[in-house]
Design a protein around this motif. Structure first.
Motif, PDB file in Angstrom:
ATOM      1  N   VAL A  55       0.840  -1.206   0.000  1.00 56.98           N
ATOM      2  CA  VAL A  55       0.000   0.000   0.000  1.00 56.98           C
ATOM      3  C   VAL A  55       0.866   1.244   0.000  1.00 56.98           C
ATOM      4  O   VAL A  55       1.835   1.338   0.768  1.00 56.98           O
ATOM      5  N   THR A  56       0.536   2.200  -0.866  1.00 57.71           N
ATOM      6  CA  THR A  56       1.233   3.481  -0.876  1.00 57.71           C
ATOM      7  C   THR A  56       0.315   4.558  -1.445  1.00 57.71           C
ATOM      8  O   THR A  56      -0.607   4.253  -2.202  1.00 57.71           O
ATOM      9  N   HIS A  57       0.577   5.810  -1.057  1.00 58.44           N
ATOM     10  CA  HIS A  57      -0.109   6.941  -1.699  1.00 58.44           C
ATOM     11  C   HIS A  57       0.783   7.568  -2.756  1.00 58.44           C
ATOM     12  O   HIS A  57       0.375   8.465  -3.486  1.00 58.44           O
ATOM     13  N   ASP A  58       2.030   7.094  -2.842  1.00 56.65           N
ATOM     14  CA  ASP A  58       3.026   7.650  -3.751  1.00 56.65           C
ATOM     15  C   ASP A  58       2.970   6.902  -5.077  1.00 56.65           C
ATOM     16  O   ASP A  58       3.390   5.743  -5.163  1.00 56.65           O
ATOM     17  N   GLN A  59       2.449   7.552  -6.125  1.00 60.71           N
ATOM     18  CA  GLN A  59       2.287   6.855  -7.386  1.00 60.71           C
ATOM     19  C   GLN A  59       3.624   6.504  -8.039  1.00 60.71           C
ATOM     20  O   GLN A  59       3.707   5.566  -8.825  1.00 60.71           O
ATOM     21  N   THR A  60       4.704   7.231  -7.695  1.00 61.08           N
ATOM     22  CA  THR A  60       6.023   6.867  -8.218  1.00 61.08           C
ATOM     23  C   THR A  60       6.461   5.518  -7.660  1.00 61.08           C
ATOM     24  O   THR A  60       6.972   4.661  -8.394  1.00 61.08           O
ATOM     25  N   GLU A  61       6.252   5.304  -6.361  1.00 61.65           N
ATOM     26  CA  GLU A  61       6.516   3.994  -5.762  1.00 61.65           C
ATOM     27  C   GLU A  61       5.694   2.923  -6.444  1.00 61.65           C
ATOM     28  O   GLU A  61       6.192   1.844  -6.772  1.00 61.65           O
ATOM     29  N   ALA A  62       4.425   3.201  -6.653  1.00 62.12           N
ATOM     30  CA  ALA A  62       3.536   2.219  -7.274  1.00 62.12           C
ATOM     31  C   ALA A  62       4.032   1.825  -8.659  1.00 62.12           C
ATOM     32  O   ALA A  62       4.090   0.644  -9.005  1.00 62.12           O
ATOM     33  N   MET A  63       4.429   2.819  -9.447  1.00 58.51           N
ATOM     34  CA  MET A  63       4.818   2.556 -10.832  1.00 58.51           C
ATOM     35  C   MET A  63       6.146   1.815 -10.916  1.00 58.51           C
ATOM     36  O   MET A  63       6.360   1.011 -11.825  1.00 58.51           O
ATOM     37  N   THR A  64       7.069   2.073 -10.002  1.00 60.62           N
ATOM     38  CA  THR A  64       8.389   1.469 -10.085  1.00 60.62           C
ATOM     39  C   THR A  64       8.466   0.101  -9.415  1.00 60.62           C
ATOM     40  O   THR A  64       9.357  -0.690  -9.738  1.00 60.62           O
ATOM     41  N   MET A  65       7.536  -0.221  -8.503  1.00 58.13           N
ATOM     42  CA  MET A  65       7.656  -1.447  -7.726  1.00 58.13           C
ATOM     43  C   MET A  65       6.699  -2.552  -8.158  1.00 58.13           C
ATOM     44  O   MET A  65       7.037  -3.726  -8.096  1.00 58.13           O
TER      45      MET A  65
ATOM     46  N   ASN B 255     -10.003   6.093 -16.788  1.00 57.70           N
ATOM     47  CA  ASN B 255     -10.874   7.265 -16.672  1.00 57.70           C
ATOM     48  C   ASN B 255     -10.028   8.480 -16.315  1.00 57.70           C
ATOM     49  O   ASN B 255      -8.810   8.384 -16.148  1.00 57.70           O
ATOM     50  N   THR B 256     -10.674   9.622 -16.197  1.00 54.87           N
ATOM     51  CA  THR B 256      -9.927  10.859 -15.956  1.00 54.87           C
ATOM     52  C   THR B 256      -9.288  10.875 -14.572  1.00 54.87           C
ATOM     53  O   THR B 256      -8.247  11.518 -14.381  1.00 54.87           O
ATOM     54  N   PHE B 257      -9.879  10.170 -13.589  1.00 58.09           N
ATOM     55  CA  PHE B 257      -9.251  10.138 -12.267  1.00 58.09           C
ATOM     56  C   PHE B 257      -7.911   9.430 -12.338  1.00 58.09           C
ATOM     57  O   PHE B 257      -6.897   9.930 -11.821  1.00 58.09           O
ATOM     58  N   VAL B 258      -7.867   8.255 -12.955  1.00 56.86           N
ATOM     59  CA  VAL B 258      -6.605   7.520 -13.081  1.00 56.86           C
ATOM     60  C   VAL B 258      -5.609   8.333 -13.899  1.00 56.86           C
ATOM     61  O   VAL B 258      -4.426   8.411 -13.567  1.00 56.86           O
ATOM     62  N   ALA B 259      -6.079   8.980 -14.959  1.00 56.51           N
ATOM     63  CA  ALA B 259      -5.201   9.801 -15.802  1.00 56.51           C
ATOM     64  C   ALA B 259      -4.549  10.918 -15.006  1.00 56.51           C
ATOM     65  O   ALA B 259      -3.373  11.220 -15.183  1.00 56.51           O
ATOM     66  N   GLY B 260      -5.321  11.544 -14.121  1.00 53.91           N
ATOM     67  CA  GLY B 260      -4.806  12.655 -13.338  1.00 53.91           C
ATOM     68  C   GLY B 260      -3.991  12.230 -12.140  1.00 53.91           C
ATOM     69  O   GLY B 260      -3.135  12.979 -11.667  1.00 53.91           O
ATOM     70  N   PHE B 261      -4.229  11.006 -11.638  1.00 55.08           N
ATOM     71  CA  PHE B 261      -3.528  10.563 -10.438  1.00 55.08           C
ATOM     72  C   PHE B 261      -2.197   9.892 -10.767  1.00 55.08           C
ATOM     73  O   PHE B 261      -1.204  10.060 -10.059  1.00 55.08           O
ATOM     74  N   ILE B 262      -2.177   9.113 -11.833  1.00 56.82           N
ATOM     75  CA  ILE B 262      -0.964   8.388 -12.207  1.00 56.82           C
ATOM     76  C   ILE B 262      -0.121   9.262 -13.125  1.00 56.82           C
ATOM     77  O   ILE B 262      -0.573   9.704 -14.179  1.00 56.82           O
ATOM     78  N   GLY B 263       1.127   9.473 -12.736  1.00 54.49           N
ATOM     79  CA  GLY B 263       2.022  10.318 -13.513  1.00 54.49           C
ATOM     80  C   GLY B 263       2.350  11.593 -12.760  1.00 54.49           C
ATOM     81  O   GLY B 263       1.479  12.187 -12.121  1.00 54.49           O
ATOM     82  N   SER B 264       3.612  11.991 -12.798  1.00 54.71           N
ATOM     83  CA  SER B 264       4.032  13.214 -12.110  1.00 54.71           C
ATOM     84  C   SER B 264       5.032  13.960 -12.984  1.00 54.71           C
ATOM     85  O   SER B 264       6.115  13.449 -13.264  1.00 54.71           O
ATOM     86  N   PRO B 265       4.646  15.156 -13.457  1.00 58.65           N
ATOM     87  CA  PRO B 265       3.350  15.830 -13.314  1.00 58.65           C
ATOM     88  C   PRO B 265       2.219  15.056 -13.995  1.00 58.65           C
ATOM     89  O   PRO B 265       2.470  14.211 -14.851  1.00 58.65           O
ATOM     90  N   ALA B 266       1.008  15.397 -13.620  1.00 60.64           N
ATOM     91  CA  ALA B 266      -0.156  14.664 -14.099  1.00 60.64           C
ATOM     92  C   ALA B 266      -0.451  14.973 -15.562  1.00 60.64           C
ATOM     93  O   ALA B 266       0.013  15.967 -16.128  1.00 60.64           O
ATOM     94  N   MET B 267      -1.243  14.100 -16.158  1.00 63.00           N
ATOM     95  CA  MET B 267      -1.737  14.333 -17.509  1.00 63.00           C
ATOM     96  C   MET B 267      -2.587  15.601 -17.546  1.00 63.00           C
ATOM     97  O   MET B 267      -3.388  15.858 -16.652  1.00 63.00           O
ATOM     98  N   THR B 268      -2.398  16.425 -18.577  1.00 61.26           N
ATOM     99  CA  THR B 268      -3.260  17.587 -18.784  1.00 61.26           C
ATOM    100  C   THR B 268      -4.595  17.119 -19.353  1.00 61.26           C
ATOM    101  O   THR B 268      -4.631  16.345 -20.308  1.00 61.26           O
ATOM    102  N   LEU B 269      -5.695  17.586 -18.763  1.00 62.44           N
ATOM    103  CA  LEU B 269      -7.033  17.252 -19.242  1.00 62.44           C
ATOM    104  C   LEU B 269      -7.696  18.512 -19.778  1.00 62.44           C
ATOM    105  O   LEU B 269      -7.745  19.540 -19.095  1.00 62.44           O
TER     106      LEU B 269
END
Length: 379
Positions: A192-202, A229-243
């Motif tokens: 479990v993590t709130h850090d999407q960078t951790e999620a993507m790399t691990m 969906n737009t929530f996943v698009a905006g949450f995953i990625g740093s900086p986030a996807m432009t919508l």
């Protein structure tokens, strides 16, 4: 090693409010490293604690190796937990902390010593075995906490934000160590993590939660490139996807932006019939290209004019934080009023308050339905 399966599992703290975990169905394969990620309050820690037996399951079931463990006590599930707070006994050495659960299980002393020393070698803890937690750094304490779980040879590891108390540099090195250790052990792991960078790399796969509801489960790269969906698009990625809301879909099936609706966003023709005349467009920071600097694009083609607000220089790359210029006839709007571009090392001449002209690289935009905000690819 084991498989884990959530079957319509819910955790309801207050019947008058939405469930903390709402009918989650999710399968974790034998030996898989699955990361649960989401903002605070999304239900990710609660979902993991339901698996570990630290939270009751109010609806649905949780299975480990096809056995329903919903009513089993935590101690009977063969699940090892690594907590955010380390939870070490301060009066015990690292060796004693790691051996404690095995001693309670009446394991022979020689076998306990063998298991502890094996785990200590994996985690490079041999010089620390006779030290107490107060004599260790945060990273060393976290490795002892991991060692305490490893010696049990559990079916499943549950890790609840184990790196959040570490500094940035130590987080990077420790997450690499956790990933390689999990692959070596082959133990099914829910992290479990709130850090999407951790999620993507691990993670082998990443499960995104929002307000207790599972949004999408996929491999990290596919999740990044094809958000559901737009929530996943905006949450995953740093900086986030432009919508960008309100892009016009023309009669010939093109998604158009710009002050005169001339910038074609490469909407696939088969998607045009799935949307009612408008579409939400998503573009990652690396998928914009600058085609002009100043009054007009250099090639005279269609583009989107932006005002640079901030140049964020990070050494090998830079991020431009921009605002779309308000012009007559512009019907679309950038969500959050900010558009971010990534530039590689070596860019020059772009400063705050200057005007640039951009367009997306071919076939890189993602398109969402304007009402339910689901990726048109999945409709």
């Amino acid at each position: 090693m084991a498989t884990v399966e959530y079957q319509q599992a819910s955790r309801i703290y207050d019947p008058s409010r939405p469930p903390a975990v709402n009918r989650v169905s999710l399968t974790v394969a034998d030996g898989e490293f699955l990361v649960l990620v989401g903002p605070s309050g999304s239900g990710k820690s609660t979902a993991m604690r339901m698996l570990a037996g630290l939270e009751p399951i109010d609806e649905g079931t949780v299975l480990i190796d096809d056995v329903d463990v919903s009513e089993l006590r935590a101690r009977d599930r063969d699940v090892a937990m690594v907590f955010q707070s380390y939870a070490l006994y301060p009066n015990m050495t690292a060796r004693q902390n790691m051996a404690f659960a095995l001693q309670n299980a009446k394991m022979p002393k020689a076998e306990i010593t063998q298991q502890v020393e094996r785990a200590a070698a994996m985690l490079e803890l041999e010089p620390l075995l006779d030290k107490k937690p107060s004599q260790m750094s945060g990273g060393q304490r976290q490795r002892v906490a991991m060692g305490r779980s490893i010696v049990r040879n559990p079916k499943v590891f549950c890790m609840d934000e184990p790196l959040s108390n570490l500094d940035a540099k130590l987080r990077v090195s420790t997450r690499a160590q956790i990933g390689s250790l999990q692959r070596e052990l082959g133990v099914t792991t829910v992290y479990v993590t709130h850090d999407q960078t951790e999620a993507m790399t691990m993670g082998d796969r990443v499960a995104v939660l929002r307000e207790g509801v599972l949004q999408q489960v996929d491999e990290p790269t596919h999740l990044y490139e094809h958000p559901g969906n737009t929530f996943v698009a905006g949450f995953i990625g740093s900086p986030a996807m432009t919508l960008i809301d309100g892009a016009t879909v023309s009669s010939d099936g093109r998604a158009l932006l710009g002050p005169d609706h001339s910038l074609d966003m490469d909407l696939p023709r088969e998607y045009a019939e799935k949307t009612p005349g408008q579409v939400i467009v998503g573009v990652r920071p690396e998928n914009w290209e600058i085609v002009g600097h100043g009054a007009a694009p250099e090639d005279g083609g269609a583009s989107l004019p932006l005002t640079v607000r901030l140049v964020e220089k990070l050494g090998g790359e830079a991020f431009l934080h921009c605002r779309a210029q308000e012009t007559e006839g512009m019907t679309a709007s950038v969500r959050g009023s900010q558009l971010v571009l990534r530039l590689d090392h070596g860019f020059k001449g772009i400063e705050p308050d200057t005007t640039i002209h951009v367009r997306p690289k071919p076939r890189t935009s993602v398109f969402f339905h304007p009402e339910n905000e689901i990726n048109l690819e999945y409709l």
